[in-house]
Structures are given as C-alpha cells and as structure tokens.
Write a protein that holds these residues in place. Structure first.
Motif, mmCIF file in Angstrom:
data_model
loop_
_atom_site.group_PDB
_atom_site.id
_atom_site.type_symbol
_atom_site.label_atom_id
_atom_site.label_comp_id
_atom_site.label_asym_id
_atom_site.label_seq_id
_atom_site.Cartn_x
_atom_site.Cartn_y
_atom_site.Cartn_z
ATOM 1 N N GLY A 10 30.370 31.717 44.390
ATOM 2 C CA GLY A 10 29.939 31.706 42.813
ATOM 3 C C GLY A 10 29.082 33.135 42.708
ATOM 4 N N ALA A 11 28.703 33.615 43.733
ATOM 5 C CA ALA A 11 27.939 34.883 43.857
ATOM 6 C C ALA A 11 28.668 36.009 42.961
ATOM 7 N N VAL A 12 27.912 37.049 42.474
ATOM 8 C CA VAL A 12 28.670 38.025 41.578
ATOM 9 C C VAL A 12 28.608 39.319 42.455
ATOM 10 N N VAL A 13 29.603 39.639 42.460
ATOM 11 C CA VAL A 13 30.167 41.049 43.132
ATOM 12 C C VAL A 13 30.569 41.838 42.252
ATOM 13 N N GLY A 14 30.030 43.118 41.919
ATOM 14 C CA GLY A 14 30.301 43.995 41.029
ATOM 15 C C GLY A 14 31.059 45.393 41.624
ATOM 16 N N SER A 15 32.139 45.755 41.083
ATOM 17 C CA SER A 15 32.857 46.886 41.352
ATOM 18 C C SER A 15 33.895 47.733 40.191
ATOM 19 N N ALA A 16 33.819 48.879 40.184
ATOM 20 C CA ALA A 16 34.900 49.423 39.030
ATOM 21 C C ALA A 16 36.159 49.614 39.408
ATOM 22 N N SER A 17 36.349 49.218 40.997
ATOM 23 C CA SER A 17 37.536 49.493 41.576
ATOM 24 C C SER A 17 38.594 48.325 41.566
ATOM 25 N N LEU A 18 39.695 48.368 40.946
ATOM 26 C CA LEU A 18 40.939 47.168 40.961
ATOM 27 C C LEU A 18 41.147 47.072 42.221
ATOM 28 N N ARG A 19 41.330 47.787 43.172
ATOM 29 C CA ARG A 19 41.569 47.789 44.429
ATOM 30 C C ARG A 19 40.661 46.796 45.172
ATOM 31 N N ARG A 20 39.190 47.246 45.003
ATOM 32 C CA ARG A 20 38.173 46.561 45.682
ATOM 33 C C ARG A 20 38.229 44.990 45.124
ATOM 34 N N GLN A 21 38.329 45.221 43.688
ATOM 35 C CA GLN A 21 38.296 43.763 43.124
ATOM 36 C C GLN A 21 39.123 42.809 43.655
ATOM 37 N N ALA A 22 40.599 43.324 43.789
ATOM 38 C CA ALA A 22 41.396 42.494 44.318
ATOM 39 C C ALA A 22 41.162 41.948 45.759
ATOM 40 N N GLN A 23 40.792 42.875 46.621
ATOM 41 C CA GLN A 23 40.638 42.590 48.027
ATOM 42 C C GLN A 23 39.531 41.639 48.163
ATOM 43 N N ILE A 24 38.336 41.868 47.329
ATOM 44 C CA ILE A 24 37.289 40.739 47.336
ATOM 45 C C ILE A 24 37.931 39.525 46.842
ATOM 46 N N ARG A 25 38.541 39.340 46.081
ATOM 47 C CA ARG A 25 39.331 38.229 45.452
ATOM 48 C C ARG A 25 40.248 37.494 46.421
ATOM 49 N N ARG A 26 40.949 38.311 47.118
ATOM 50 C CA ARG A 26 41.775 37.821 48.405
ATOM 51 C C ARG A 26 41.182 37.417 49.552
ATOM 52 N N LEU A 27 40.046 37.776 49.934
ATOM 53 C CA LEU A 27 39.236 37.215 50.882
ATOM 54 C C LEU A 27 38.351 36.241 50.132
ATOM 55 N N ARG A 28 37.699 36.235 49.371
ATOM 56 C CA ARG A 28 36.720 35.332 48.610
ATOM 57 C C ARG A 28 37.287 34.896 47.409
ATOM 58 N N PRO A 29 38.302 33.877 47.112
ATOM 59 C CA PRO A 29 38.588 33.746 45.742
ATOM 60 C C PRO A 29 37.550 32.824 44.854
ATOM 61 N N ASP A 30 36.420 32.372 45.513
ATOM 62 C CA ASP A 30 35.314 31.537 44.937
ATOM 63 C C ASP A 30 34.309 32.420 44.422
ATOM 64 N N LEU A 31 34.343 33.773 44.638
ATOM 65 C CA LEU A 31 33.322 34.621 44.129
ATOM 66 C C LEU A 31 33.599 34.906 42.610
ATOM 67 N N GLN A 32 32.521 35.271 41.982
ATOM 68 C CA GLN A 32 32.568 36.022 40.614
ATOM 69 C C GLN A 32 33.055 37.649 40.949
ATOM 70 N N VAL A 33 33.932 38.125 40.441
ATOM 71 C CA VAL A 33 34.099 39.585 40.368
ATOM 72 C C VAL A 33 33.846 40.115 38.950
ATOM 73 N N THR A 34 32.983 41.065 38.834
ATOM 74 C CA THR A 34 32.875 41.883 37.581
ATOM 75 C C THR A 34 32.836 43.158 37.680
ATOM 76 N N LEU A 35 32.962 44.001 36.320
ATOM 77 C CA LEU A 35 33.004 45.291 36.124
ATOM 78 C C LEU A 35 31.643 45.958 36.619
ATOM 79 N N LEU A 36 31.465 47.004 37.491
ATOM 80 C CA LEU A 36 30.328 47.610 37.628
ATOM 81 C C LEU A 36 30.680 49.158 37.645
ATOM 82 N N ARG A 37 30.252 49.781 36.413
ATOM 83 C CA ARG A 37 30.413 51.216 36.274
ATOM 84 C C ARG A 37 29.386 52.018 36.372
ATOM 85 N N GLY A 38 29.611 53.316 36.395
ATOM 86 C CA GLY A 38 28.374 54.201 36.615
ATOM 87 C C GLY A 38 28.527 54.980 38.093
#
Length: 308
Positions: free
Chosen positions: A125-153
């Motif tokens: 349930g931890a929140v991981v922020g990223s603006a990259s769809l690639r990184r978001q998908a790779q995070i979800r692939r390895l840890r589907p239990d995490l919350q992945v959110t948009l982090l711009r800037g």
C-alpha cells in the motif's frame, strides 16, 4: 578554427536541461579553444515545462518538450538545440536532424526513499510517485500491491515532494542525478535486468538544421560514435512501435566485445503483462536489429495491447 559568429545553444530552462546545455557548451569551447561567451545559451520554455497537473500522455506526448526548440531552430533564433535523447520523438520536423550525441551517462534508474532501502522493502500500500508510464508499469509488474501515482516536476521538485511526505518513494534517472550532483539522494541503484531503461536514457542529443554545415563541423569533435550506434538501434526499435509517452516501452542497446546487443520490452500500463526480446550482432546492423526487435514484439502483442 576561429569562430566567425556566435553559436547560440537552445535549451529548456530546468536545472537538468541547463546542466546538459552547459556540458555541451564546455565541450565545444574546449575542443576549439573558443570562449564560452561566444557560445551563449538561449533558454526556451516548452509546452511540456508548463504542464504539471497531468501526465504528458494526456497532453500530446514527447514532442511537448521539443516543439518550441524546433521552431527556434528552424527560424534561426538558435543554432543548435540540446535535448535529453529520451524526450525526442521518433520523427523530427523536416529540416532538423540529430547531429549526434555526447558520451552517454549511467542508463540505470535509481530508487529513492527516506524510509525504505529497496522497492521490495516497501510496505504493502506504500505510495510510489513517477511521471513515467514505463516506470509505473515496471513498478506494478514487480509490486502490484503498491499505490503508483503521478509525480511531475523537475528533479529537485520531485525530491522536495518526497521529503514533504507526498510519496513514500520515487524513481529517477541516475544520469540526471549525476549531472546535477545529487547522487547522495540515491537509496538503491536498480539493475537493468529488472528495470530496463527508456530509449535514449542517459544520452544528450544535439539537433541542428540539416543544411547547417558550419554547426555540424563545430560539433564533430565532441560527438560520441559508440553512443550514436546504440541510439540508432534504440530509436529504430521505438520507431517500429510508434513509441510515445502513451505506451510503457523500454529499450536499451549496449556494445559488448565489439558487438551490439539490444533488448526491448513492452508492457501493459498496469504491469499485468509484458513482452521482451533481444538481438546481438554487428554494430553495422544496429538499425536493422532495432527494427527486428520492434517488429517481433509488435507481432507478438495481442490486439489492443499498445492502446490499453
């Protein structure tokens, strides 16, 4: 050779973009013995810099970071444009060409957290922020239990948001952190076996007008041929997939014992499915191998995979 008139270097205004432009400026200055004052920087704000409230994939993709620089180049306000290679669309406007690349930096991604040592140690349930769809998908692939959110800037903004508790962790490119002198923030460097980088990650590309031989000749001493070979393969791969910010695509080419190896990866945005392949062969076949990797993955993808 003497510099008959200034060479104006176009760049975005983020700290990382300026660091890359100054590296280009310094290399040209040293190569020819020209004063940096004769190589002024022209800071140009792009549409991508102005959009901070939504994913770039919803606003038009990679060209958002290059459009205004392209216009300035074609209209003669600047003589060359310095880009992060991973921001370049696969097709450039007519009249513009990539002159080449500076030596490539570290291609890996970095995991950064103030509370956890690795991605695997993050609590469910931890929140991981990223603006990259690639990184978001790779995070979800390895840890589907995490919350992945948009982090711009820019890099500093994202680190500030991490320190402010908006997210538990984020991923950033090692190359950018190195160029900014911010590697002390890195918690863990991610292996490319688990996190294949974006096409062009770590490389600085220099775009010029096609017919401008003066600028091409000035840049020739600073351009890095091995990086050009690897980027030729990666961009050929991406072109076959018509890659943009809308699709989780990763690709990395490297030179090994005189040969070129390229790996390509495509994923569904939720990380639930991924396809990967690789080729290895002669450096002279870089473009062909990149195309083969892209074609194989495109053939293997189920209907609707890229548009999911």
């Amino acid at each position: 050779m003497p510099l008959s008139s200034p060479l104006v270097i176009g760049t975005r205004g983020s700290p990382l973009a300026l660091a890359q432009a100054r590296e280009t400026q310094d290399r040209v200055s040293i190569a020819h013995g020209w004063p940096v004052e004769q190589l002024p920087l022209s800071i140009i704000k792009t549409t991508g810099d102005a959009i901070q409230d939504r994913p770039l994939s919803e606003a038009g993709g990679k060209g958002l970071f290059t459009k205004e620089l392209d216009i300035a180049l074609l209209e003669g306000f600047i003589d060359l444009a310095v880009h992060s290679a991973k921001d370049l669309p696969t097709t450039l406007p007519e009249g513009i060409v990539i002159a080449g690349y500076l030596p490539r930096e570290d291609v890996r991604d970095a995991f950064i957290s103030r509370r956890f040592k690795t991605l695997h140690e993050l609590r469910a349930g931890a929140v991981v922020g990223s603006a990259s769809l690639r990184r978001q998908a790779q995070i979800r692939r390895l840890r589907p239990d995490l919350q992945v959110t948009l982090l711009r800037g820019n890099v500093q903004t994202r680190l500030a948001k991490l320190d402010g508790g908006e997210v538990d962790a984020t991923l950033l490119a090692m190359a950018g952190l190195r160029r900014l002198g911010l590697t002390d923030h890195v918690t863990t460097i991610l292996d490319t076996e688990d996190f294949l980088p974006a096409v062009g990650q770590g490389a600085i590309a220099i775009a010029v007008r096609v017919e401008d031989e003066r600028v091409r000749e000035a840049l020739e001493p600073i351009l890095h041929e091995p990086t050009a070979h690897t980027l030729a393969a990666e961009r050929a791969f991406l072109t076959i997939l018509d890659g943009s910010c809308r699709t989780p695509i990763a690709g990395h080419a490297r030179l090994i014992d005189g040969e070129l190896e390229i790996r390509g990866l495509v994923m569904r945005p939720d990380g639930s499915e991924s396809l990967e392949t690789a080729r290895r062969g002669a450096v002279s076949d870089a473009v062909a191998m990149g195309r083969e990797v892209g074609t194989e993955l495109r053939t293997r993808m189920p209907a609707g995979f890229l548009s999911a």
